[in-house]
Design a protein around this motif. Structure first.
Motif, PDB file in Angstrom:
ATOM      1  N   LEU B  54       0.846  -1.198   0.000  1.00  0.00           N
ATOM      2  CA  LEU B  54       0.000   0.000   0.000  1.00  0.00           C
ATOM      3  C   LEU B  54       0.880   1.246   0.000  1.00  0.00           C
ATOM      4  N   GLU B  55       0.708   2.045  -1.076  1.00  0.00           N
ATOM      5  CA  GLU B  55       1.391   3.333  -1.110  1.00  0.00           C
ATOM      6  C   GLU B  55       0.405   4.373  -0.607  1.00  0.00           C
ATOM      7  N   ARG B  56       0.801   5.072   0.451  1.00  0.00           N
ATOM      8  CA  ARG B  56      -0.127   6.029   1.044  1.00  0.00           C
ATOM      9  C   ARG B  56      -0.008   7.396   0.380  1.00  0.00           C
ATOM     10  N   ASP B  57      -0.928   8.282   0.719  1.00  0.00           N
ATOM     11  CA  ASP B  57      -0.979   9.574   0.022  1.00  0.00           C
ATOM     12  C   ASP B  57       0.271  10.419   0.241  1.00  0.00           C
ATOM     13  N   ASP B  58       1.005  10.154   1.339  1.00  0.00           N
ATOM     14  CA  ASP B  58       2.251  10.910   1.545  1.00  0.00           C
ATOM     15  C   ASP B  58       3.428  10.247   0.834  1.00  0.00           C
ATOM     16  N   GLY B  59       3.141   9.209   0.049  1.00  0.00           N
ATOM     17  CA  GLY B  59       4.180   8.543  -0.740  1.00  0.00           C
ATOM     18  C   GLY B  59       4.889   7.408  -0.020  1.00  0.00           C
ATOM     19  N   THR B  60       4.635   7.251   1.292  1.00  0.00           N
ATOM     20  CA  THR B  60       5.312   6.158   2.008  1.00  0.00           C
ATOM     21  C   THR B  60       4.588   4.831   1.734  1.00  0.00           C
ATOM     22  N   VAL B  61       5.353   3.768   1.849  1.00  0.00           N
ATOM     23  CA  VAL B  61       4.847   2.442   1.466  1.00  0.00           C
ATOM     24  C   VAL B  61       4.726   1.546   2.695  1.00  0.00           C
ATOM     25  N   LEU B  62       3.622   0.843   2.751  1.00  0.00           N
ATOM     26  CA  LEU B  62       3.369  -0.077   3.853  1.00  0.00           C
ATOM     27  C   LEU B  62       3.273  -1.501   3.302  1.00  0.00           C
ATOM     28  N   THR B  63       3.914  -2.454   3.996  1.00  0.00           N
ATOM     29  CA  THR B  63       3.875  -3.853   3.571  1.00  0.00           C
ATOM     30  C   THR B  63       3.364  -4.718   4.727  1.00  0.00           C
ATOM     31  N   GLU B  64       3.183  -6.003   4.478  1.00  0.00           N
ATOM     32  CA  GLU B  64       2.704  -6.990   5.451  1.00  0.00           C
ATOM     33  C   GLU B  64       1.193  -6.851   5.674  1.00  0.00           C
ATOM     34  N   TYR B  65       0.477  -7.882   5.299  1.00  0.00           N
ATOM     35  CA  TYR B  65      -0.985  -7.864   5.388  1.00  0.00           C
ATOM     36  C   TYR B  65      -1.515  -7.364   6.740  1.00  0.00           C
ATOM     37  N   PRO B  66      -1.069  -7.971   7.872  1.00  0.00           N
ATOM     38  CA  PRO B  66      -1.648  -7.536   9.157  1.00  0.00           C
ATOM     39  C   PRO B  66      -1.375  -6.053   9.451  1.00  0.00           C
ATOM     40  N   ALA B  67      -0.188  -5.573   9.080  1.00  0.00           N
ATOM     41  CA  ALA B  67       0.160  -4.177   9.354  1.00  0.00           C
ATOM     42  C   ALA B  67      -0.672  -3.228   8.488  1.00  0.00           C
ATOM     43  N   ILE B  68      -0.885  -3.584   7.221  1.00  0.00           N
ATOM     44  CA  ILE B  68      -1.708  -2.756   6.324  1.00  0.00           C
ATOM     45  C   ILE B  68      -3.147  -2.729   6.838  1.00  0.00           C
ATOM     46  N   ALA B  69      -3.663  -3.906   7.216  1.00  0.00           N
ATOM     47  CA  ALA B  69      -5.049  -3.995   7.710  1.00  0.00           C
ATOM     48  C   ALA B  69      -5.204  -3.177   8.993  1.00  0.00           C
ATOM     49  N   PHE B  70      -4.238  -3.302   9.893  1.00  0.00           N
ATOM     50  CA  PHE B  70      -4.267  -2.573  11.170  1.00  0.00           C
ATOM     51  C   PHE B  70      -4.252  -1.063  10.922  1.00  0.00           C
ATOM     52  N   TRP B  71      -3.398  -0.630   9.991  1.00  0.00           N
ATOM     53  CA  TRP B  71      -3.296   0.805   9.706  1.00  0.00           C
ATOM     54  C   TRP B  71      -4.592   1.335   9.070  1.00  0.00           C
ATOM     55  N   LEU B  72      -5.094   0.624   8.067  1.00  0.00           N
ATOM     56  CA  LEU B  72      -6.322   1.079   7.407  1.00  0.00           C
ATOM     57  C   LEU B  72      -7.475   1.184   8.405  1.00  0.00           C
ATOM     58  N   ALA B  73      -7.622   0.149   9.244  1.00  0.00           N
ATOM     59  CA  ALA B  73      -8.727   0.134  10.206  1.00  0.00           C
ATOM     60  C   ALA B  73      -8.588   1.266  11.224  1.00  0.00           C
ATOM     61  N   SER B  74      -7.347   1.581  11.620  1.00  0.00           N
ATOM     62  CA  SER B  74      -7.128   2.649  12.607  1.00  0.00           C
ATOM     63  C   SER B  74      -7.266   4.031  11.978  1.00  0.00           C
ATOM     64  N   ARG B  75      -6.763   4.151  10.757  1.00  0.00           N
ATOM     65  CA  ARG B  75      -6.709   5.458  10.093  1.00  0.00           C
ATOM     66  C   ARG B  75      -8.114   5.910   9.651  1.00  0.00           C
ATOM     67  N   PHE B  76      -8.989   4.956   9.360  1.00  0.00           N
ATOM     68  CA  PHE B  76     -10.337   5.296   8.904  1.00  0.00           C
ATOM     69  C   PHE B  76     -11.369   4.725   9.880  1.00  0.00           C
ATOM     70  N   PRO B  77     -11.430   5.304  11.083  1.00  0.00           N
ATOM     71  CA  PRO B  77     -12.239   4.695  12.151  1.00  0.00           C
ATOM     72  C   PRO B  77     -13.736   4.641  11.837  1.00  0.00           C
ATOM     73  N   THR B  78     -14.225   5.567  10.987  1.00  0.00           N
ATOM     74  CA  THR B  78     -15.673   5.579  10.743  1.00  0.00           C
ATOM     75  C   THR B  78     -16.134   4.316  10.012  1.00  0.00           C
ATOM     76  N   ALA B  79     -15.211   3.604   9.346  1.00  0.00           N
ATOM     77  CA  ALA B  79     -15.602   2.362   8.657  1.00  0.00           C
ATOM     78  C   ALA B  79     -15.880   1.242   9.663  1.00  0.00           C
ATOM     79  N   GLY B  80     -15.503   1.435  10.923  1.00  0.00           N
ATOM     80  CA  GLY B  80     -15.815   0.450  11.968  1.00  0.00           C
ATOM     81  C   GLY B  80     -15.084  -0.876  11.824  1.00  0.00           C
TER      82      GLY B  80
END
Lengths: 207, 205
Positions: B54-80
């Motif tokens: 996952l390349e994020r909007d600031d250009g940094t890259v995230l790898t590893e399924y659990p870490a990407i899932a954890f970040w997405l879920a935390s960063r977009f809390p309204t999705a629950g």
């Protein structure tokens, strides 16, 4: 809290975390050489037959290295073992996942237990050689992607460091794989920590 | 955001999370069959040569399924997608880690790429059988966890996306049966709009 581990297994990294926290825990070593992880008494506690596993004071069990490390760090915030911001926690999780999901099972299990891969003994040397090659490659990826200074994360010492420690310890002391410069310095810094020295002593390993 | 994915690979689970969130993203196909993950265009983004990336909007890259899932879920809390409380979060990560690192990488990889395990071709069937055994044991653990509830940690969370891709491989790709509670979970996942959109987008519907 009861801590299930096997001497010199990856659980040594969690052992370091427990020693860093410094609160009482009950060590419960398992004899992997005699397959104690498959004995009914342990399977009843942890059906995954793996270490590390942590039986908490409320009687519930926690498994999976990254999860145990993260839970210990978050429930003992005074020890300062995990960043408090989302970005830091995410980078920490990413590092733990790489070490525990790829570096350990792909590179080091091939070297320590080639029989889990090859089904005939004449194939085992090739598996061991492949594991060594992968270890060199993965250690290089970690070295090239280094974000911190002395420690893995820029925010300072964390549970990412104790995970990298078990890999460095295996590479340097079990398999004679040379560590890239940043990792060699990191390993030396880890060996200087009292919690690491206590852990090595507790597991009957040279400090 | 930019999701690097391969159709039907484990990245399909992250693709589902992005559709659940609904924030803008671009899906970039990495052709694993042609070895695109080892070419400089991709190794420049992710030297590990893996999807999901996952390349994020600031250009940094995230790898590893659990870490990407954890970040997405935390960063977009309204999705629950992030369970409330440390205990439920630990359990969600525990399911995700086990699904990805054991069921997928130890179980399914043995079935799908036996040559990565045993060099001798005559042994490949035995390697596949061992992989199915590891995967099946994992399914049984997941089945037990789902006893009496719709989702892995009570409410729908990022952990359910990991079980979804594993069920997709086992049931839709290999045509193997799922235990009852897991089958119910898979049916509930397939009924979600986000999952249906991803299946269509990856050409799997």
């Amino acid at each position: 809290m009861r801590f299930f581990y096997a001497p010199n297994a990856c659980s040594i990294g969690i052992h370091v975390v427990l020693e860093e926290i410094g609160k009482p825990y009950e060590p419960a070593p398992l004899d992997f050489k005699n397959n104690a992880q498959y004995e009914p008494a342990y399977v009843a506690i942890n059906p995954k037959s793996k270490v590390p596993a942590l039986l908490r004071d409320d009687g519930t069990l926690l498994t999976e290295y990254p999860v145990i490390a993260m839970w210990l760090a978050r429930s003992n915030p005074e020890a300062g073992l995990v960043p408090t911001d989302l970005e830091g926690q995410t980078r920490c999780a990413e590092f733990l996942d790489y070490v525990c999901g790829t570096v350990h099972p792909q590179a080091f299990t091939r070297q320590s237990r080639p029989g889990r891969f090859a089904l005939r003994s004449e194939d085992e040397p090739a598996i061991v050689a492949q594991g060594r090659e992968l270890a060199v490659k993965y250690l290089g990826v970690i070295d090239a992607g280094w974000r911190g200074e002395t420690w893995v994360l820029p925010s300072g010492y964390s549970i990412a460091d104790s995970a990298l420690f078990f890999i460095e310890h295996w590479a340097a002391r079990r398999f004679g794989i040379p560590l890239p410069p940043r990792l060699a310095a990191h390993f030396a810094a880890m060996l200087a920590r009292p919690a690491v020295r206590r852990t090595l002593e507790l597991e009957g390993l040279p400090t | 955001m930019k999701l690097y994915y391969a159709p039907g690979a484990c990245s399909v689970g992250i693709h589902v999370l992005l559709e659940e969130i609904g924030a803008p993203y671009e899906a970039v196909l990495v052709n694993l069959r042609e070895g695109a993950q080892f070419k400089p265009e991709f190794t420049g983004v992710n030297p590990k040569s893996k999807v999901p990336t996952l390349e994020r909007d600031d250009g940094t890259v995230l790898t590893e399924y659990p870490a990407i899932a954890f970040w997405l879920a935390s960063r977009f809390p309204t999705a629950g997608l992030m369970p409330m409380g440390m205990e439920a979060q630990a359990r969600a990560l525990e399911f995700t880690d086990y699904g990805v690192a054991t069921m997928h990488m130890q179980g399914f990889s043995r079935m799908f790429r036996p040559a990565n395990f045993a060099p001798t071709e005559a042994d490949h069937e035995a390697v596949k059988a061992r992989g199915a055994e590891i995967f099946g044991k994992g399914l049984a653990l997941m089945d037990k966890a789902l006893e009496g509830q719709d989702w892995l940690v009570g409410s729908y969370s990022f952990a359910d996306s990991a079980l979804f891709y594993l069920c997709f491989w086992w049931n839709a790709r290999l045509n193997k049966d799922l235990p009852a509670n897991v089958a119910g979970h898979f049916a509930r996942m397939k009924a979600r709009g986000a999952v249906q959109r991803v299946m269509a987008a990856e050409g799997l519907a």
